[in-house]
Design an enzyme around this catalytic site. Sequence first.
Site, PDB file in Angstrom:
ATOM      1  N   LYS A   1       2.097  -3.065   6.102  1.00  0.00           N
ATOM      2  CA  LYS A   1       2.401  -2.813   4.697  1.00  0.00           C
ATOM      3  C   LYS A   1       3.862  -2.434   4.500  1.00  0.00           C
ATOM      4  O   LYS A   1       4.469  -2.801   3.477  1.00  0.00           O
ATOM      5  CB  LYS A   1       1.476  -1.729   4.145  1.00  0.00           C
ATOM      6  CG  LYS A   1       0.001  -2.140   4.089  1.00  0.00           C
ATOM      7  CD  LYS A   1      -0.213  -3.419   3.278  1.00  0.00           C
ATOM      8  CE  LYS A   1      -1.673  -3.762   3.109  1.00  0.00           C
ATOM      9  NZ  LYS A   1      -1.891  -4.995   2.311  1.00  0.00           N
TER      10      LYS A   1
ATOM     11  N   SER B   1       0.850  -1.180   0.000  1.00  0.00           N
ATOM     12  CA  SER B   1       0.000   0.000   0.000  1.00  0.00           C
ATOM     13  C   SER B   1       0.891   1.237   0.000  1.00  0.00           C
ATOM     14  O   SER B   1       2.037   1.193   0.467  1.00  0.00           O
ATOM     15  CB  SER B   1      -0.893   0.018   1.241  1.00  0.00           C
ATOM     16  OG  SER B   1      -1.528   1.273   1.402  1.00  0.00           O
TER      17      SER B   1
ATOM     18  N   TYR C   1      -1.762  -0.962  10.403  1.00  0.00           N
ATOM     19  CA  TYR C   1      -1.851  -1.139   8.949  1.00  0.00           C
ATOM     20  C   TYR C   1      -0.572  -0.692   8.251  1.00  0.00           C
ATOM     21  O   TYR C   1      -0.009  -1.426   7.422  1.00  0.00           O
ATOM     22  CB  TYR C   1      -3.046  -0.359   8.423  1.00  0.00           C
ATOM     23  CG  TYR C   1      -3.235  -0.454   6.927  1.00  0.00           C
ATOM     24  CD1 TYR C   1      -3.651  -1.639   6.339  1.00  0.00           C
ATOM     25  CD2 TYR C   1      -3.006   0.643   6.097  1.00  0.00           C
ATOM     26  CE1 TYR C   1      -3.834  -1.738   4.958  1.00  0.00           C
ATOM     27  CE2 TYR C   1      -3.187   0.557   4.720  1.00  0.00           C
ATOM     28  CZ  TYR C   1      -3.592  -0.635   4.164  1.00  0.00           C
ATOM     29  OH  TYR C   1      -3.767  -0.730   2.802  1.00  0.00           O
TER      30      TYR C   1
END
Length: 252
Positions: free
Chosen positions: A160, A143, A156
């Site tokens: 990533k 991401s 998160y």
Amino acid sequence: MQQDMLGRVALITGAGNGIGRETARQMAARGAIVGINDLKEEFVEAAVAEICESGGNAFGVVANVSTREGMFGAVEAARAQGEGFDILVNNAAWVRYQAVPDIMDETMDRMLNIGFKGVIWGIQAAAAAMDPERGGAIVNVASTAALRSTLNSVVYSGIKSGILGITRAAAAELGARNIRVNALCPSAVPTEGTQRNRNAERDAARIARTPLGRLGTVTDIARGICFLASDSAEFISAQALVVDGGSTFTNI
């Protein structure tokens, strides 16, 4: 569409909807034998039916790829569909955005199991299944949050970012077996899974800071994944391809 993946066996995790499903459509259109993985059987069946009705070759793999056993079983099911195993797309994820005080064990563990450990199990399983001379391609979906973080994304963004490290290390180790490992970093795109984090105001702000003047789509992201998995990228490994309309590395 050119048939540059004709006969190649691919497995795409988390392909019941969104980016994974569109990647499956595109790979099937290019001639690949595509494994659709998801935990929800109804999503898998719908995706397989759609591709087969369009003349593609797809099969379903309902499995929990956050576990080593589940991932190895999914890869073996894919390998049994053809004359080998050629492409793995580690796309599956489960995401919750939480402020630092709100992060709890259960949420973090689920995100880590699916989005981090699952990627490692996938690489391990794919490497074991791929022909040592023929090699193959692994694409890990990361991401832009690995490169520029937003609020409430500690877990998160950490996962990533970790995927980029995993990608580089695996590329170094597996290159001698002609296995290429790359990552793709998409910006936020409208999918079923991102609906809860989107609204008109937020979308407008994202568009305003994107040089190309629009949000990305699952088609945009899937094209990037297919490129990295194809022979067009045969000398590309250990890279992170950013597909974001220019928003991450500009300031407009």
